[in-house]
Write an enzyme that holds these catalytic residues in place. Structure first.
Site, short mmCIF file in Angstrom:
data_model
loop_
_atom_site.label_atom_id
_atom_site.label_comp_id
_atom_site.label_asym_id
_atom_site.label_seq_id
_atom_site.Cartn_x
_atom_site.Cartn_y
_atom_site.Cartn_z
N TYR A 136 0.87 -1.19 -0.08
CA TYR A 136 -0.29 0.06 -0.06
C TYR A 136 0.73 1.17 0.09
O TYR A 136 1.70 1.59 1.12
CB TYR A 136 -0.70 -0.04 1.37
CG TYR A 136 -1.91 0.91 1.27
CD1 TYR A 136 -2.47 1.91 0.12
CD2 TYR A 136 -3.19 0.78 2.18
CE1 TYR A 136 -3.41 2.59 0.29
CE2 TYR A 136 -4.07 1.56 2.18
CZ TYR A 136 -4.25 2.53 1.29
OH TYR A 136 -5.42 3.29 1.36
N LYS A 164 -1.24 -1.38 -4.07
CA LYS A 164 -2.35 -0.49 -4.13
C LYS A 164 -1.62 0.78 -4.11
O LYS A 164 -0.83 1.22 -3.11
CB LYS A 164 -3.35 -0.52 -3.10
CG LYS A 164 -4.20 0.69 -3.20
CD LYS A 164 -5.17 0.82 -1.99
CE LYS A 164 -6.31 1.81 -2.27
NZ LYS A 164 -7.03 2.09 -1.10
N ILE A 203 -8.27 -0.45 -6.27
CA ILE A 203 -9.11 -0.52 -4.88
C ILE A 203 -9.53 0.72 -4.79
O ILE A 203 -8.77 1.68 -4.37
CB ILE A 203 -7.90 -0.92 -3.83
CG1 ILE A 203 -7.59 -2.59 -4.26
CG2 ILE A 203 -8.65 -0.83 -2.57
CD1 ILE A 203 -6.57 -2.84 -3.02
#
Length: 291
Positions: A136, A164, A203
């Site tokens: 992330y 992400k 996402i």
């Protein structure tokens, strides 16, 4: 490797007026989002106010959610925490409940910020689980940037398959894509261009209030119907720009409730939008109602 292509909706958490998790509303919302055609659901996402949920609440959300979803779409569970032992414990619980992948932030508060320290963090987590890790990158919140060079190192780990990217730097995003790993866009306002550039999916927090539109956008790009994608994007963009430049989570929850998704209630310390901000957000949503 789990196939996380498409729209993975970063799902809001439903609360009642007392600030308690409303698990019944949560299961209803899962059905609404699956009916909208999303490809996956991210449980305990940032849009779900993960930092303000207890570990026990997260575990229950994951157990109920995975059971309700029952394999119909992918399930990504966020198992982020500040210390490695807790990340591993949360990750093992989500894996045992049946998650397809785990979304894990780097150690985001006064932890290591250098590439070697971040690699060691993910290496230890990777060694203790058996499903895919979604790293992330969200430097505006963590003050940590996952460099393209670090991403290449992380992809050597057994389970580190995706990242992400919510950073919004399209140059870095394309460097990630060039690395050959799985890239999921997390910055609402570049989604169309990320799909065109080769991101496998997203996402997406704003999908909470525009699930049908985000799925349609992804499918249009996938089918190379770019003119139609751009026309749809022009209707989506006003609200995406507004939420990205104001109070993100309150705006997403407000807009979702306005469009019939969720309870519209936030958990403290999050605060509801002012009446003026709410009216501005409603105005930005009007182009979506013309679809």
């Amino acid at each position: 490797m789990a196939n996380l292509s498409g729209i993975n909706l970063a799902m809001q958490t439903t609360f009642n007026e007392r600030g308690e998790v409303d698990y019944g509303a949560y299961e209803k919302l899962i059905e609404q989002y699956i009916d909208a055609g999303v490809h996956g659901l991210v449980l305990g996402a940032g849009s779900g106010q993960h930092p303000y949920l207890t570990e026990a609440e997260c575990n229950k959300l994951y157990e109920l959610g995975i059971k309700r979803i029952n394999g119909r779409v992918n399930v990504i569970c966020q198992s982020s925490a500040l210390n490695v032992d807790e990340v591993i414990r949360r990750s093992k619980h989500a894996e045992g409940a049946g998650a397809d992948a785990l979304m894990i932030l780097p150690p985001y508060f006064e932890g290591p910020t250098d590439d070697d320290g971040l690699f060691e963090f993910y290496r230890e987590v990777d060694a203790n689980i058996g499903i895919d890790i979604v790293g992330y990158n969200i430097p505006q919140s963590t003050q940590i940037s996952v460099s393209p060079q670090l991403l290449s190192r992380l992809q050597e780990l057994k389970n580190f398959k995706y990242i992400k990217d919510s950073g919004g730097d399209f140059t870095v995003h394309q460097q990630y894509i060039q690395s050959g790993g799985g890239v999921l866009n997390g910055c609402d306002t570049i989604a169309l261009y990320a799909f065109m550039a080769g991101a496998q999916g997203a996402i997406w927090g704003a999908a909470n209030f525009m699930p049908h539109e985000t799925v349609k956008l992804y499918n249009l790009v996938k089918d190379k119907r770019f003119a139609e994608a751009l026309e749809l994007w022009s209707r989506m963009l006003p609200s995406l720009l507004l939420i990205q430049t104001t109070e993100y989570i309150p705006s997403v929850v407000y807009a979702a409730h306005a469009r019939g998704f969720g309870t519209g209630v936030l958990r403290k310390p999050q605060r509801c939008l002012s009446a003026q901000a709410g009216e501005a957000l409603k105005a930005s949503l009007r182009p979506l109602f013309d679809l």
